[in-house]
Design a protein around this motif. Structure first.
Motif, PDB file in Angstrom:
ATOM      1  N   LEU A 127     -11.148 -12.153  -3.675  1.00  9.39           N
ATOM      2  CA  LEU A 127     -10.802 -10.792  -4.093  1.00  9.39           C
ATOM      3  C   LEU A 127     -10.148 -10.747  -5.464  1.00  9.39           C
ATOM      4  O   LEU A 127     -10.355  -9.792  -6.217  1.00  9.39           O
ATOM      5  N   GLU A 128      -9.383 -11.768  -5.819  1.00 10.82           N
ATOM      6  CA  GLU A 128      -8.751 -11.770  -7.146  1.00 10.82           C
ATOM      7  C   GLU A 128      -9.808 -11.863  -8.244  1.00 10.82           C
ATOM      8  O   GLU A 128      -9.680 -11.241  -9.300  1.00 10.82           O
ATOM      9  N   HIS A 153      -5.077   0.931  -5.967  1.00  7.13           N
ATOM     10  CA  HIS A 153      -5.094   0.953  -4.502  1.00  7.13           C
ATOM     11  C   HIS A 153      -5.862  -0.262  -3.960  1.00  7.13           C
ATOM     12  O   HIS A 153      -6.458  -0.194  -2.888  1.00  7.13           O
ATOM     13  N   TRP A 154      -5.835  -1.341  -4.699  1.00  5.02           N
ATOM     14  CA  TRP A 154      -6.676  -2.510  -4.430  1.00  5.02           C
ATOM     15  C   TRP A 154      -6.538  -3.051  -3.011  1.00  5.02           C
ATOM     16  O   TRP A 154      -7.532  -3.315  -2.341  1.00  5.02           O
ATOM     17  N   GLU A 155      -5.319  -3.248  -2.546  1.00  2.00           N
ATOM     18  CA  GLU A 155      -5.124  -3.863  -1.233  1.00  2.00           C
ATOM     19  C   GLU A 155      -5.733  -3.010  -0.127  1.00  2.00           C
ATOM     20  O   GLU A 155      -6.426  -3.522   0.754  1.00  2.00           O
ATOM     21  N   GLU A 156      -5.484  -1.707  -0.163  1.00  2.00           N
ATOM     22  CA  GLU A 156      -6.060  -0.820   0.852  1.00  2.00           C
ATOM     23  C   GLU A 156      -7.579  -0.762   0.720  1.00  2.00           C
ATOM     24  O   GLU A 156      -8.301  -0.813   1.703  1.00  2.00           O
ATOM     25  N   LEU A 157      -8.058  -0.659  -0.508  1.00  2.00           N
ATOM     26  CA  LEU A 157      -9.486  -0.518  -0.768  1.00  2.00           C
ATOM     27  C   LEU A 157     -10.286  -1.739  -0.301  1.00  2.00           C
ATOM     28  O   LEU A 157     -11.392  -1.605   0.174  1.00  2.00           O
ATOM     29  N   THR A 158      -9.696  -2.908  -0.437  1.00  2.00           N
ATOM     30  CA  THR A 158     -10.408  -4.152  -0.115  1.00  2.00           C
ATOM     31  C   THR A 158      -9.933  -4.804   1.180  1.00  2.00           C
ATOM     32  O   THR A 158     -10.282  -5.949   1.454  1.00  2.00           O
ATOM     33  N   GLU A 160     -10.834  -4.682   4.214  1.00  7.31           N
ATOM     34  CA  GLU A 160     -11.843  -5.221   5.132  1.00  7.31           C
ATOM     35  C   GLU A 160     -12.368  -6.581   4.684  1.00  7.31           C
ATOM     36  O   GLU A 160     -12.957  -7.301   5.470  1.00  7.31           O
ATOM     37  N   TYR A 161     -12.172  -6.942   3.416  1.00  5.12           N
ATOM     38  CA  TYR A 161     -12.649  -8.221   2.893  1.00  5.12           C
ATOM     39  C   TYR A 161     -11.575  -9.302   2.939  1.00  5.12           C
ATOM     40  O   TYR A 161     -11.877 -10.480   2.780  1.00  5.12           O
ATOM     41  N   ALA A 162     -10.330  -8.895   3.120  1.00 11.29           N
ATOM     42  CA  ALA A 162      -9.219  -9.849   3.145  1.00 11.29           C
ATOM     43  C   ALA A 162      -9.220 -10.590   4.482  1.00 11.29           C
ATOM     44  O   ALA A 162      -9.291  -9.966   5.534  1.00 11.29           O
ATOM     45  N   SER A 163      -9.174 -11.903   4.402  1.00 15.90           N
ATOM     46  CA  SER A 163      -9.077 -12.668   5.659  1.00 15.90           C
ATOM     47  C   SER A 163      -8.458 -14.018   5.412  1.00 15.90           C
ATOM     48  O   SER A 163      -8.285 -14.470   4.354  1.00 15.90           O
TER      49      SER A 163
END
Length: 163
Positions: A127-128, A153-158, A160-163
């Motif tokens: 993501l970075e 709003h990066w954290e909220e927007l992405t 679903e991809y954070a894991s």
């Protein structure tokens, strides 16, 4: 499409506009049904000729939706979702605000999704790295106002991809 809805909220767009963009985001690649499987499903990089064929999908999608007057505006959003803010995109090379707002929103969301998702020819990007690509292309590929909203709003927007 969910990311596009979030973006509409960040941009304080009204309900009707948000609904049209949400539908367009769901349908933005519908034109790929008109792309031969040999091109669409190719596991390697596309040749120049294959890429020219693939670049027809926005026009095919808009043509499909043009059959219904209820989808005229959504078809226009789909038609322009690969235009770039600097005018170097396709199919027409439109620039800036001559690109429909929904298309400019979908361009950012589609890019994030493409980079953050696994593809047959590459792994998902961290993501970075995706964030840096969005930052790097503000004003070139992306409308600055929309890209900045995504970054803010990066954290909220992405999420679903954070894991």
């Amino acid at each position: 499409s969910e990311m596009a809805c979030l973006m509409c909220g960040y941009l304080a767009l009204d309900f009707e506009t948000t609904q049209k963009i949400h539908i367009a985001a769901h349908l933005h690649d519908i034109g790929k049904i008109g792309i031969p499987d040999a091109v669409l499903l190719k596991p390697d990089r596309l040749s120049n000729n294959e890429w020219d064929i693939m670049k027809k999908h926005p026009e095919i999608g808009a043509d499909i939706l043009s059959k219904s007057s209820r989808f005229e505006e959504i078809g226009q959003i789909i038609l322009h979702h690969h235009e770039r803010f600097d005018g170097t995109g396709y199919p027409f090379g439109n620039a800036g605000n001559s690109i429909p707002l929904g298309s400019r929103i979908i361009a950012v969301c589609d890019s994030i999704d493409a980079m953050a998702s696994h593809r047959a020819y590459r792994e998902a990007l961290p993501l970075e790295s995706c964030r840096r690509e969005i930052e790097k292309n503000i004003g070139a590929m992306y409308d600055p106002r929309i890209a900045e909203a995504a970054l803010n709003h990066w954290e909220e927007l992405t999420a679903e991809y954070a894991s």
